[in-house]
Scaffold this motif. Structure first.
Motif, mmCIF file in Angstrom:
data_model
loop_
_atom_site.group_PDB
_atom_site.id
_atom_site.type_symbol
_atom_site.label_atom_id
_atom_site.label_comp_id
_atom_site.label_asym_id
_atom_site.label_seq_id
_atom_site.Cartn_x
_atom_site.Cartn_y
_atom_site.Cartn_z
ATOM 1 N N GLY A 33 35.042 -2.803 -11.419
ATOM 2 C CA GLY A 33 34.277 -2.367 -12.578
ATOM 3 C C GLY A 33 32.926 -3.041 -12.606
ATOM 4 O O GLY A 33 32.363 -3.442 -11.600
ATOM 5 N N THR A 34 32.384 -3.200 -13.800
ATOM 6 C CA THR A 34 31.071 -3.816 -13.964
ATOM 7 C C THR A 34 31.156 -5.304 -13.713
ATOM 8 O O THR A 34 32.068 -5.974 -14.180
ATOM 9 N N ALA A 35 30.212 -5.831 -12.972
ATOM 10 C CA ALA A 35 30.210 -7.266 -12.693
ATOM 11 C C ALA A 35 30.056 -8.029 -13.987
ATOM 12 O O ALA A 35 29.263 -7.680 -14.845
ATOM 13 N N HIS A 36 30.839 -9.095 -14.123
ATOM 14 C CA HIS A 36 30.803 -9.834 -15.388
ATOM 15 C C HIS A 36 30.935 -11.328 -15.179
ATOM 16 O O HIS A 36 31.084 -12.066 -16.142
ATOM 17 N N ALA A 37 30.887 -11.780 -13.924
ATOM 18 C CA ALA A 37 31.149 -13.194 -13.658
ATOM 19 C C ALA A 37 30.154 -14.100 -14.364
ATOM 20 O O ALA A 37 30.463 -15.227 -14.683
ATOM 21 N N THR A 38 28.947 -13.581 -14.616
ATOM 22 C CA THR A 38 27.934 -14.433 -15.226
ATOM 23 C C THR A 38 27.795 -14.193 -16.723
ATOM 24 O O THR A 38 26.956 -14.798 -17.351
ATOM 25 N N THR A 39 28.592 -13.300 -17.279
ATOM 26 C CA THR A 39 28.499 -13.034 -18.700
ATOM 27 C C THR A 39 29.360 -14.025 -19.459
ATOM 28 O O THR A 39 30.215 -14.702 -18.894
ATOM 29 N N GLU A 40 29.141 -14.068 -20.748
ATOM 30 C CA GLU A 40 29.902 -14.991 -21.573
ATOM 31 C C GLU A 40 31.197 -14.377 -22.062
ATOM 32 O O GLU A 40 32.072 -15.088 -22.523
ATOM 33 N N GLN A 41 31.332 -13.068 -21.968
ATOM 34 C CA GLN A 41 32.507 -12.394 -22.494
ATOM 35 C C GLN A 41 33.669 -12.476 -21.511
ATOM 36 O O GLN A 41 33.496 -12.336 -20.300
ATOM 37 N N GLY A 42 34.879 -12.722 -22.014
ATOM 38 C CA GLY A 42 36.055 -12.774 -21.167
ATOM 39 C C GLY A 42 36.609 -11.386 -20.891
ATOM 40 O O GLY A 42 36.135 -10.382 -21.439
ATOM 41 N N ARG A 43 37.625 -11.329 -20.022
ATOM 42 C CA ARG A 43 38.270 -10.074 -19.676
ATOM 43 C C ARG A 43 39.764 -10.296 -19.585
ATOM 44 O O ARG A 43 40.228 -11.386 -19.253
ATOM 45 N N ALA A 44 40.519 -9.224 -19.856
ATOM 46 C CA ALA A 44 41.974 -9.299 -19.766
ATOM 47 C C ALA A 44 42.516 -7.924 -19.437
ATOM 48 O O ALA A 44 41.892 -6.899 -19.746
ATOM 49 N N SER A 45 43.683 -7.896 -18.799
ATOM 50 C CA SER A 45 44.343 -6.632 -18.490
ATOM 51 C C SER A 45 45.845 -6.836 -18.512
ATOM 52 O O SER A 45 46.345 -7.958 -18.398
ATOM 53 N N ALA A 46 46.562 -5.732 -18.676
ATOM 54 C CA ALA A 46 48.020 -5.770 -18.652
ATOM 55 C C ALA A 46 48.532 -4.403 -18.231
ATOM 56 O O ALA A 46 47.906 -3.381 -18.518
ATOM 57 N N VAL A 47 49.670 -4.397 -17.550
ATOM 58 C CA VAL A 47 50.272 -3.138 -17.108
ATOM 59 C C VAL A 47 51.782 -3.337 -17.001
ATOM 60 O O VAL A 47 52.249 -4.364 -16.519
ATOM 61 N N VAL A 48 52.536 -2.367 -17.480
ATOM 62 C CA VAL A 48 53.995 -2.445 -17.424
ATOM 63 C C VAL A 48 54.502 -2.117 -16.024
ATOM 64 O O VAL A 48 55.366 -2.808 -15.477
ATOM 65 N N LEU A 49 53.952 -1.061 -15.405
ATOM 66 C CA LEU A 49 54.376 -0.634 -14.074
ATOM 67 C C LEU A 49 53.158 -0.223 -13.263
ATOM 68 O O LEU A 49 52.281 0.470 -13.773
#
Length: 314
Positions: A33-49
């Motif tokens: 996705g969009t590069a975000h390593a230098t941003t201050e905002q965090g990221r999270a994801s989850a998936v059941v299967l």
């Protein structure tokens, strides 16, 4: 009943390793996705299967991927999904094929200013692959995962499995830190990795179960199914901690204007500075009296002298 239905693609859409990148490598968060390593905002994801399977037909003329996911969510757009089934079209003579069915299945991803977190829960679930409509690839009692990344703190990854696990009709006992192999003659084999967790300085990833599948059911015009299946996966990347505020210097308290204290000088001290002493006033007074008496005596003597001179002349 909540469900997700997917159509079988006609050509290979993506490599299996790419389809699992989000779960198998926390560092993938920085490249998908969009590069975000230098941003201050965090990221999270989850998936059941999540599946990354290759399905080969008997005539070997077509090889198609079975790549699908159930209840996949990502944040910073915080969200939650609770679908209970994942269905695939186009492999069972045109009829819908149920890949997963569960009594409970939820995935949540949430990002705040200071924390990013992904979490999943799955209960009483059965997973099927094409060619095995009656025999489950795996059955689990309850699995869950959680990945928590807080700014300025060490990320945490957790994965749990409760209850019995059945693979290709066999109950198995899983071991942590290794792979459990299950082989069924005439059907295939499955390798299971339990509770996989990974963390870095700012990322975390957890999956309750990871399966490496190789089956050859020779049914439904399916010759071979190979690939991976992941149950209950979660990832996160911590927000960038704001720089610590520099402590402001405390204002100095104003010093009150205080006149310097002057001690009263003793008389002898002041007089000593001018060469006098405590008897000087008396001496000065006595001198004045004596001066007056001396002047009077001079005047009296002069008068007597003048009187005598006058008498002598007469």
């Amino acid at each position: 009943m909540n469900s997700n239905t997917f159509r079988m693609p006609v050509r290979r859409l993506a490599a299996t390793s790419a389809s699992l990148a989000l779960l198998t490598a926390p560092a993938a968060l920085a490249t998908t996705g969009t590069a975000h390593a230098t941003t201050e905002q965090g990221r999270a994801s989850a998936v059941v299967l999540r599946t990354g399977l290759d399905v080969s037909l008997l005539d070997k003329t077509v090889q198609v991927p079975l790549d699908l996911s159930l209840n996949e969510v990502q944040a910073p757009r915080s969200s939650e999904k609770t679908a209970l089934t994942a269905t695939l079209d186009g492999v069972d003579h045109g009829k819908p094929f149920t890949v997963l069915r569960a009594d409970a299945a939820s995935a949540e991803a949430e990002v705040t200013k200071h924390k990013a977190e992904g979490r999943t829960e799955l209960a009483h679930a059965k997973v099927h692959v094409p060619g095995l409509p009656l025999l489950s690839l795996i059955e689990v009692g309850a699995v869950s995962s959680r990945a928590t990344c807080e700014a300025g703190r060490k990320p945490v990854a957790e994965a749990d499995l409760l209850g019995a696990v059945t693979v290709l009709g066999k109950k198995v006992s899983l071991t942590t830190g290794g792979t459990t192999e299950v082989k069924v003659p005439g059907v295939g084999e499955v390798g299971l990795a339990l509770s996989s967790t990974r963390t870095t300085s700012r990322t975390a990833a957890a999956s309750a179960l990871e399966l490496k599948v190789s089956v050859n059911p020779l049914e439904l015009n399916v010759a071979e199914v190979e690939g991976t299946v992941t149950l209950a996966g979660a990832t996160c990347e911590a927000p960038t901690a704001p720089p610590a505020a520099k402590p402001q210097p405390k204002p100095e308290k104003p010093v009150a204007d205080v006149e310097p204290k002057t001690s009263e000088a003793k008389p002898e001290q002041n007089l000593a500075e001018t060469g006098g002493s405590s008897t000087t006033p008396y001496l000065a007074g006595g001198g004045a009296v004596l001066l007056g008496l001396g002047g009077g005596a001079v005047l009296l003597a002069r008068r007597n002298r003048n009187n005598r001179a006058s008498r002598s002349g007469s």
